[in-house]
Design a protein around this motif. Structure first.
Motif, PDB file in Angstrom:
ATOM      1  N   GLY A  46       0.839  -1.200   0.000  1.00 26.94           N
ATOM      2  CA  GLY A  46       0.000   0.000   0.000  1.00 26.94           C
ATOM      3  C   GLY A  46       0.871   1.246   0.000  1.00 26.94           C
ATOM      4  O   GLY A  46       1.565   1.527   0.977  1.00 26.94           O
ATOM      5  N   VAL A  47       0.838   1.972  -1.106  1.00 23.28           N
ATOM      6  CA  VAL A  47       1.628   3.199  -1.215  1.00 23.28           C
ATOM      7  C   VAL A  47       0.784   4.351  -0.676  1.00 23.28           C
ATOM      8  O   VAL A  47      -0.255   4.697  -1.239  1.00 23.28           O
ATOM      9  CB  VAL A  47       2.032   3.461  -2.686  1.00 23.28           C
ATOM     10  CG1 VAL A  47       2.786   4.778  -2.811  1.00 23.28           C
ATOM     11  CG2 VAL A  47       2.874   2.300  -3.212  1.00 23.28           C
ATOM     12  N   LEU A  48       1.240   4.913   0.432  1.00 18.47           N
ATOM     13  CA  LEU A  48       0.473   5.963   1.102  1.00 18.47           C
ATOM     14  C   LEU A  48       0.599   7.299   0.371  1.00 18.47           C
ATOM     15  O   LEU A  48       1.706   7.784   0.131  1.00 18.47           O
ATOM     16  CB  LEU A  48       0.973   6.121   2.547  1.00 18.47           C
ATOM     17  CG  LEU A  48       0.334   7.238   3.363  1.00 18.47           C
ATOM     18  CD1 LEU A  48      -1.155   6.999   3.565  1.00 18.47           C
ATOM     19  CD2 LEU A  48       1.030   7.377   4.705  1.00 18.47           C
ATOM     20  N   VAL A  49      -0.544   7.848   0.025  1.00 18.96           N
ATOM     21  CA  VAL A  49      -0.571   9.164  -0.601  1.00 18.96           C
ATOM     22  C   VAL A  49      -1.028  10.151   0.469  1.00 18.96           C
ATOM     23  O   VAL A  49      -2.182  10.151   0.874  1.00 18.96           O
ATOM     24  CB  VAL A  49      -1.540   9.177  -1.809  1.00 18.96           C
ATOM     25  CG1 VAL A  49      -1.548  10.548  -2.463  1.00 18.96           C
ATOM     26  CG2 VAL A  49      -1.138   8.105  -2.818  1.00 18.96           C
ATOM     27  N   ASN A  50      -0.072  10.932   0.967  1.00 22.12           N
ATOM     28  CA  ASN A  50      -0.343  11.835   2.084  1.00 22.12           C
ATOM     29  C   ASN A  50      -0.179  13.275   1.597  1.00 22.12           C
ATOM     30  O   ASN A  50       0.923  13.708   1.280  1.00 22.12           O
ATOM     31  CB  ASN A  50       0.659  11.519   3.205  1.00 22.12           C
ATOM     32  CG  ASN A  50       0.452  12.367   4.435  1.00 22.12           C
ATOM     33  OD1 ASN A  50      -0.271  13.358   4.402  1.00 22.12           O
ATOM     34  ND2 ASN A  50       1.093  11.990   5.524  1.00 22.12           N
ATOM     35  N   SER A  51      -1.303  13.987   1.536  1.00 24.54           N
ATOM     36  CA  SER A  51      -1.250  15.334   0.958  1.00 24.54           C
ATOM     37  C   SER A  51      -0.395  16.285   1.803  1.00 24.54           C
ATOM     38  O   SER A  51       0.065  17.315   1.316  1.00 24.54           O
ATOM     39  CB  SER A  51      -2.662  15.887   0.781  1.00 24.54           C
ATOM     40  OG  SER A  51      -3.376  15.731   1.967  1.00 24.54           O
ATOM     41  N   ALA A  52      -0.147  15.931   3.061  1.00 25.62           N
ATOM     42  CA  ALA A  52       0.667  16.790   3.926  1.00 25.62           C
ATOM     43  C   ALA A  52       2.161  16.621   3.630  1.00 25.62           C
ATOM     44  O   ALA A  52       2.974  17.459   4.015  1.00 25.62           O
ATOM     45  CB  ALA A  52       0.385  16.476   5.386  1.00 25.62           C
ATOM     46  N   LYS A  53       2.512  15.513   2.974  1.00 31.87           N
ATOM     47  CA  LYS A  53       3.927  15.268   2.662  1.00 31.87           C
ATOM     48  C   LYS A  53       4.216  15.723   1.239  1.00 31.87           C
ATOM     49  O   LYS A  53       3.326  15.795   0.404  1.00 31.87           O
ATOM     50  CB  LYS A  53       4.251  13.773   2.792  1.00 31.87           C
ATOM     51  CG  LYS A  53       4.479  13.323   4.229  1.00 31.87           C
ATOM     52  CD  LYS A  53       5.070  11.920   4.241  1.00 31.87           C
ATOM     53  CE  LYS A  53       5.203  11.379   5.652  1.00 31.87           C
ATOM     54  NZ  LYS A  53       5.667   9.996   5.659  1.00 31.87           N
ATOM     55  N   ASN A  54       5.463  16.015   0.972  1.00 26.40           N
ATOM     56  CA  ASN A  54       5.849  16.459  -0.360  1.00 26.40           C
ATOM     57  C   ASN A  54       6.874  15.466  -0.913  1.00 26.40           C
ATOM     58  O   ASN A  54       8.071  15.697  -0.816  1.00 26.40           O
ATOM     59  CB  ASN A  54       6.425  17.880  -0.256  1.00 26.40           C
ATOM     60  CG  ASN A  54       6.622  18.490  -1.628  1.00 26.40           C
ATOM     61  OD1 ASN A  54       6.099  17.968  -2.627  1.00 26.40           O
ATOM     62  ND2 ASN A  54       7.388  19.558  -1.700  1.00 26.40           N
ATOM     63  N   PRO A  55       6.395  14.355  -1.493  1.00 25.55           N
ATOM     64  CA  PRO A  55       7.328  13.306  -1.902  1.00 25.55           C
ATOM     65  C   PRO A  55       8.142  13.691  -3.140  1.00 25.55           C
ATOM     66  O   PRO A  55       7.712  14.537  -3.927  1.00 25.55           O
ATOM     67  CB  PRO A  55       6.410  12.123  -2.212  1.00 25.55           C
ATOM     68  CG  PRO A  55       5.110  12.741  -2.559  1.00 25.55           C
ATOM     69  CD  PRO A  55       5.007  14.017  -1.797  1.00 25.55           C
TER      70      PRO A  55
ATOM     71  N   GLU B  61      -5.168   6.492   0.570  1.00 26.36           N
ATOM     72  CA  GLU B  61      -5.128   7.723   1.364  1.00 26.36           C
ATOM     73  C   GLU B  61      -5.821   7.422   2.675  1.00 26.36           C
ATOM     74  O   GLU B  61      -6.677   6.546   2.734  1.00 26.36           O
ATOM     75  CB  GLU B  61      -5.877   8.848   0.623  1.00 26.36           C
ATOM     76  CG  GLU B  61      -5.094   9.405  -0.552  1.00 26.36           C
ATOM     77  CD  GLU B  61      -5.899  10.388  -1.390  1.00 26.36           C
ATOM     78  OE1 GLU B  61      -6.311  11.421  -0.840  1.00 26.36           O
ATOM     79  OE2 GLU B  61      -6.101  10.111  -2.584  1.00 26.36           O
ATOM     80  N   GLY B  62      -5.490   8.159   3.708  1.00 27.36           N
ATOM     81  CA  GLY B  62      -6.197   7.981   4.972  1.00 27.36           C
ATOM     82  C   GLY B  62      -5.562   6.914   5.853  1.00 27.36           C
ATOM     83  O   GLY B  62      -4.361   6.677   5.782  1.00 27.36           O
ATOM     84  N   LEU B  63      -6.408   6.264   6.657  1.00 28.78           N
ATOM     85  CA  LEU B  63      -5.893   5.355   7.677  1.00 28.78           C
ATOM     86  C   LEU B  63      -5.522   3.991   7.102  1.00 28.78           C
ATOM     87  O   LEU B  63      -6.266   3.410   6.312  1.00 28.78           O
ATOM     88  CB  LEU B  63      -6.935   5.152   8.782  1.00 28.78           C
ATOM     89  CG  LEU B  63      -7.267   6.360   9.668  1.00 28.78           C
ATOM     90  CD1 LEU B  63      -8.349   5.973  10.681  1.00 28.78           C
ATOM     91  CD2 LEU B  63      -6.022   6.858  10.395  1.00 28.78           C
ATOM     92  N   THR B  64      -4.374   3.486   7.568  1.00 28.60           N
ATOM     93  CA  THR B  64      -3.910   2.153   7.152  1.00 28.60           C
ATOM     94  C   THR B  64      -4.944   1.082   7.503  1.00 28.60           C
ATOM     95  O   THR B  64      -5.183   0.161   6.724  1.00 28.60           O
ATOM     96  CB  THR B  64      -2.580   1.842   7.873  1.00 28.60           C
ATOM     97  OG1 THR B  64      -1.645   2.837   7.508  1.00 28.60           O
ATOM     98  CG2 THR B  64      -2.040   0.486   7.487  1.00 28.60           C
ATOM     99  N   ILE B  65      -5.548   1.225   8.674  1.00 25.81           N
ATOM    100  CA  ILE B  65      -6.493   0.194   9.124  1.00 25.81           C
ATOM    101  C   ILE B  65      -7.711   0.132   8.181  1.00 25.81           C
ATOM    102  O   ILE B  65      -8.243  -0.947   7.906  1.00 25.81           O
ATOM    103  CB  ILE B  65      -6.906   0.422  10.606  1.00 25.81           C
ATOM    104  CG1 ILE B  65      -7.603  -0.811  11.180  1.00 25.81           C
ATOM    105  CG2 ILE B  65      -7.725   1.665  10.819  1.00 25.81           C
ATOM    106  CD1 ILE B  65      -6.717  -2.000  11.388  1.00 25.81           C
TER     107      ILE B  65
END
Ligand code: ADP
Length: 156
Positions: free
Chosen positions: A33-42, A69-73
């Motif tokens: 699962g590749v996390l897409v986190n809008s707060a991070k700037n990959p 996006e969102g919670l892993t769980i």
């Protein structure tokens, strides 16, 4: 048994691949699962990160790559997974990882977290270190697969 292996994978390293190969042997299906986190700037876009993982895990038949996006769980539940895989490099990883695992278990008791301890040769490796070393022009070929070496070069 169906498992997810969540992370930023910006970019995927030999440390991640070591965990992926070992985890794929003990579960029936492994979804990265590749996390897409809008707060991070990959450094790499979600498409680039997915492509690099797909290219380097193509030889493992029970591995799939998805973004979330969102919670892993929630990602685990949406995929019907009963296991979350994480890697542990050092004691410093342990405290936060334990807290996250306990939180996830309290939200969803049907989902457990399984930790793989890093192989010693990759204990120092992180995506951040790789990006730093590559940025200053040093050789990262012992840290990441050839496709990632090329992708880092192209970002310069
Ligand atoms: P996150 O941003 O969630 O930490 P990462 O992409 O950095 O995402 O890491 C994803 C998972 O892989 C985490 O469980 C992390 O501890 C593990 N991991 C990262 N690098 C290594 C390594 N060198 N050896 C073993 N596990 C690793």
């Amino acid at each position: 048994m169906k498992a997810i292996y969540p992370g930023s994978f910006d970019p995927v390293t030999y440390g991640h691949l070591d965990i992926i190969e070992r985890a794929a042997k003990v579960v029936d299906e492994l979804i990265i699962g590749v996390l897409v986190n809008s707060a991070k700037n990959p450094l790499f876009t979600r498409e680039e990160r997915v492509k690099l993982i797909e290219e380097t895990t193509g030889h493992i038949p029970n591995v799939k790559v998805k973004t979330f996006e969102g919670l892993t769980i929630d990602f685990a539940k949406q995929n019907g997974a009963n296991l979350i895989i994480r890697g542990l490099r050092a004691v410093t990883d342990f405290e936060t990882e334990m807290q996250i695992a306990q939180t996830n278990h309290s939200i969803e008791p049907e989902v457990d977290t399984m930790f793989f301890t890093t192989s010693l040769e990759y204990a120092f490796l992180s995506s951040t270190i790789v990006k730093e070393v590559a940025h200053y022009g040093s050789d990262v070929s012992k840290m990441v697969p050839p496709a990632v070496v090329d992708a880092l070069q192209a970002k310069k």
